[in-house]
Design a protein around this motif. Sequence first.
Motif, mmCIF file in Angstrom:
data_model
loop_
_atom_site.group_PDB
_atom_site.id
_atom_site.type_symbol
_atom_site.label_atom_id
_atom_site.label_comp_id
_atom_site.label_asym_id
_atom_site.label_seq_id
_atom_site.Cartn_x
_atom_site.Cartn_y
_atom_site.Cartn_z
ATOM 1 N N GLU A 36 0.857 -1.291 0.157
ATOM 2 C CA GLU A 36 -0.138 0.029 0.190
ATOM 3 C C GLU A 36 0.800 1.255 -0.025
ATOM 4 N N ALA A 37 2.190 1.165 -0.179
ATOM 5 C CA ALA A 37 2.895 2.218 -0.027
ATOM 6 C C ALA A 37 3.984 2.355 -1.505
ATOM 7 N N VAL A 38 4.327 3.709 -1.696
ATOM 8 C CA VAL A 38 5.235 3.987 -2.864
ATOM 9 C C VAL A 38 6.282 4.790 -2.030
ATOM 10 N N VAL A 39 7.407 4.380 -1.716
ATOM 11 C CA VAL A 39 8.541 4.790 -0.906
ATOM 12 C C VAL A 39 9.409 5.554 -1.529
ATOM 13 N N VAL A 40 9.570 6.690 -1.417
ATOM 14 C CA VAL A 40 10.944 7.669 -2.046
ATOM 15 C C VAL A 40 11.725 8.006 -1.177
ATOM 16 N N ASP A 41 13.048 7.788 -1.440
ATOM 17 C CA ASP A 41 14.163 8.343 -0.592
ATOM 18 C C ASP A 41 14.761 9.535 -1.210
ATOM 19 N N VAL A 42 14.746 10.575 -0.439
ATOM 20 C CA VAL A 42 15.252 11.937 -1.018
ATOM 21 C C VAL A 42 16.687 12.218 -0.577
ATOM 22 N N ARG A 43 17.401 11.299 0.043
ATOM 23 C CA ARG A 43 18.952 11.241 0.250
ATOM 24 C C ARG A 43 19.437 11.281 -1.117
ATOM 25 N N GLU A 44 20.791 11.774 -0.956
ATOM 26 C CA GLU A 44 21.547 11.842 -2.144
ATOM 27 C C GLU A 44 22.076 10.391 -2.700
ATOM 28 N N GLU A 45 22.489 10.115 -3.842
ATOM 29 C CA GLU A 45 22.679 8.913 -4.593
ATOM 30 C C GLU A 45 23.875 8.239 -3.696
ATOM 31 N N THR A 46 24.937 8.908 -3.309
ATOM 32 C CA THR A 46 25.901 8.202 -2.605
ATOM 33 C C THR A 46 25.395 7.634 -1.121
ATOM 34 N N LEU A 61 14.837 6.630 -5.387
ATOM 35 C CA LEU A 61 15.576 7.431 -5.346
ATOM 36 C C LEU A 61 15.238 8.745 -6.152
ATOM 37 N N VAL A 62 14.980 9.892 -5.449
ATOM 38 C CA VAL A 62 14.404 11.034 -6.039
ATOM 39 C C VAL A 62 15.261 12.104 -5.008
ATOM 40 N N PRO A 63 16.581 12.387 -5.282
ATOM 41 C CA PRO A 63 17.247 13.382 -4.319
ATOM 42 C C PRO A 63 16.828 14.765 -4.261
ATOM 43 N N LEU A 64 17.112 15.148 -3.022
ATOM 44 C CA LEU A 64 16.444 16.289 -2.796
ATOM 45 C C LEU A 64 17.175 17.600 -3.711
ATOM 46 N N SER A 65 18.629 17.383 -3.790
ATOM 47 C CA SER A 65 19.376 18.428 -4.442
ATOM 48 C C SER A 65 18.718 18.392 -5.878
#
Length: 105
Positions: A19-29, A41-45
């Motif tokens: 029931e969830a789509v999880v998006v990580d906004v950390r950087e690729e490293t 992964l969708v980095p905040l930068s």
Amino acid sequence: MNIEIVTVETVRNWIAAGEAVVVDVREETEFMVEHIAGATLVPLSIFDPSALPPRDGKRLVLHCRSGVRCGHAAGLMQDSGLDTIYRMEGGIIGWKQQGGPVVSP
């Protein structure tokens, strides 16, 4: 649009139930060191709400390292048209502290 902070346990239950789509906004490293299985992964930068994966009726859950950057990302989504965005409390640090598994390539 509502922005709600939810517990790690809640997110784990949503993931288990599909029931969830999880998006990580950390950087690729950071993502390459460890991440939640299935997270996108969708980095905040370079955060762009149009780059988010399709939700297909699932809850959108943002997370970062400790819970701060996902708040900034949620703020960038104010005009996204979503009813509710969920932020995971404590980020991946909280996830691991509560026994959440991570993928370490």
